[in-house]
Design a protein around this motif. Structure first.
Motif, PDB file in Angstrom:
ATOM      1  N   SER A 156       0.854  -1.181   0.000  1.00 49.86           N
ATOM      2  CA  SER A 156       0.000   0.000   0.000  1.00 49.86           C
ATOM      3  C   SER A 156       0.894   1.237   0.000  1.00 49.86           C
ATOM      4  N   ARG A 161       0.339   4.124   1.308  1.00 51.30           N
ATOM      5  CA  ARG A 161       0.348   4.725   2.655  1.00 51.30           C
ATOM      6  C   ARG A 161       1.468   4.106   3.504  1.00 51.30           C
ATOM      7  N   GLN A 188      -8.076   5.568  -4.441  1.00 53.75           N
ATOM      8  CA  GLN A 188      -8.102   6.145  -3.088  1.00 53.75           C
ATOM      9  C   GLN A 188      -6.742   6.666  -2.606  1.00 53.75           C
ATOM     10  N   GLU A 189      -5.735   5.813  -2.692  1.00 59.12           N
ATOM     11  CA  GLU A 189      -4.470   6.194  -2.050  1.00 59.12           C
ATOM     12  C   GLU A 189      -3.806   7.387  -2.738  1.00 59.12           C
ATOM     13  N   VAL A 207      -5.062   1.843  -5.223  1.00 61.68           N
ATOM     14  CA  VAL A 207      -3.998   2.853  -5.346  1.00 61.68           C
ATOM     15  C   VAL A 207      -4.492   4.020  -6.197  1.00 61.68           C
TER      16      VAL A 207
END
Ligand code: URP
Ligand code: ZN
Ligand code: ZN
Length: 468
Positions: free
Chosen positions: A101, A103, A137-138, A134
């Motif tokens: 991820s 984050r 959202q990320e 990804v």
């Protein structure tokens, strides 16, 4: 009362050169005038140029490699070396490995960098796994949080994105107003060439250069530009090595496309012949990087591009691996084929002296252009202006005092990185940074590090000026 006054300053910006005094309070430039008045501390800059602290928009520090290879510099040694070389902000990459991820990646890099930096830092993200989470959202959340640029690769196993993935990433970048940096070399063509060379027994480090000729870079550069046109997004083609990819960038700029370009010291100071080492031996591994250095015709083209605006920025692409080390260039397999030699060379500390000496001292570029390429344009392109990149009231007092007449022979001994060689060993330069100030505090002077790890802070960035 000012904290610091710099007297007799021969100030250089991207637009001007003029004599004045600089007044600094609380780490920022608060006044520039003929006489800024009294201050607690004074620096007499007579005989020196006062330049904005360098911004190196492309460095790799503490980047995990796999296969037993370890990057020579982490955040402490890399930023120490930057400070000694007149650079006050560096932009390392935070690399997403497949399945990770974004984050988590960002948190891990912050944990690694925290408390170690001598200069300010800000991360670009490297996207290798553009999953729906990804993209949806990320990335949007991270751009909003100040990670306003990311890099994509068109080559390298484990990193390459296919065209569909590139287009998806470009599309998110347009929506979120982020700058995409593109490593433009064609994966399949390189694979094909590497296999052919190996089958012919051509395995020495030099054949790394033959496996990735300019046509491979030219094709990928054009493809990236076409994708950017289709998705209507600004891009920066990074580490451009020679005439062929440059012509694609010039073509794009002529068409009015929002395409920007970076080149690096290795493309003006090295050629593919350096990869031959001493009679095609392993010494050549010291110069293995991608794209590889080209030839003297390409060097000439790069100088034209540095002058005429084809290039917007000049970065180091510092990517250090120790030479005499099984965790570096000499990793298992590297002597059997160029394919296993870690790609990348050090250069964070020598970036400014090499461009100054070969460019300004030899009359190829103006002082103002030097400042634009090494500080002002990177700040604008990556959302750091007006806080960084120029000498102006309100900006951070990040300054490099530069002796334009100082002659220095570059040797690894005088540098401050944690590598064990420099590709520029023995090169004589005219012009050298003699004092570096970060927010008004001297962090390096006359080759000594005077700052402490942790003085550098993390910079959240705004939107690139490429978006208008
Ligand atoms: O050879 C290079 N340039 N290594 C660093 C990684 C990259 O592609 O920038
Ligand atoms: Zn790259
Ligand atoms: Zn790089």
């Amino acid at each position: 009362m000012l904290d610091l006054a710099i007297r007799n300053a021969d100030i250089v910006t991207a637009a001007d050169r003029y004599r004045a005094e600089i007044g600094i309070r609380d780490g920022r430039i608060v006044t520039i005038s003929e006489d800024v008045g009294p201050a607690r501390e004074e620096i007499d800059a007579a005989g020196l140029l006062v330049l904005p602290g360098g911004i190196d928009a492309h460095v790799h520090l503490a980047q995990p490699q796999g296969g037993g290879v370890v990057m020579a510099d982490g955040f402490e040694s890399g930023t120490r070396s930057a400070a000694a070389g007149g650079t006050t902000t560096v932009m390392p990459f935070a690399l997403q490995q497949k399945g990770q991820s974004l984050r988590e990646v960002v948190e891990a890099y912050h944990a690694e960098a925290d408390g170690k930096c001598h200069v300010d830092i800000s991360f670009h993200l490297i996207i290798t796994d553009p999953t729906p989470a990804v993209l949806g959202q990320e990335l949007p959340a991270l751009v909003k949080a100040g990670y306003t640029s990311f890099k994509v690769f068109m080559t390298y196993d484990d990193m390459v994105l296919n065209d569909a993935e590139l287009l998806e990433v470009f599309d998110v970048a347009r929506r979120e107003r982020a700058m995409v940096m593109v490593h433009a070399e064609g994966y399949d063509a390189i694979k094909f060439m590497a296999k052919r060379l190996e089958e012919a027994g051509k395995t020495a480090p030099y054949y790394h250069a033959e496996s990735r000729p300019q046509s491979v870079e030219r094709e990928a550069t054009h493809r990236a530009i076409s994708h950017a046109e289709l998705t209507d997004v600004p891009i920066t083609i990074v580490h451009v090595s020679g005439r062929d990819p440059m012509e694609q960038i010039q073509w794009a700029k002529r068409r009015g496309l929002n395409v920007h370009a970076e080149t690096c010291p290795q493309y003006i100071a090295l050629t593919a012949d350096d990869l031959k080492g001493l009679n095609m031996d392993f010494e050549g591994a010291k110069y293995v990087c991608s794209p590889p250095p080209r030839d003297t015709d390409s060097q000439k083209a790069i100088w034209e591009g540095l002058r005429d605006g084809t290039f917007d920025i000049f970065s180091s692409d510092h990517c250090p691996f120790r030479f005499d080390d099984p965790a570096g260039k000499d990793v298992a397999g590297a002597r059997t084929s160029f394919r296993w030699v870690p790609n990348g060379i050090p250069g964070i500390e020598t970036r400014l002296p090499i461009l100054f000496s070969e460019g300004v001292s030899k009359g190829r570029i103006s002082l103002e252009r030097f400042v634009a390429l090494t500080a002002t344009n990177p700040a604008r392109l990556f959302g750091l202006a007006p806080r960084k990149g120029s000498i102006t009231v309100g900006a951070d007092a990040d300054l490099t005092l530069w002796d334009p007449a100082r002659k220095v022979t570059i040797t690894h001994e005088i540098l401050h990185d944690a590598c064990d060689y420099t590709p520029y060993e023995g090169m004589e330069v005219t012009g050298w940074p003699v004092r570096t100030l970060l927010r008004g505090r001297t962090i390096a002077a006359e080759g000594a590090i005077t700052g402490t790890p942790g003085q550098g802070v993390y910079l959240e960035r705004g939107t690139s000026r490429a978006f208008g």
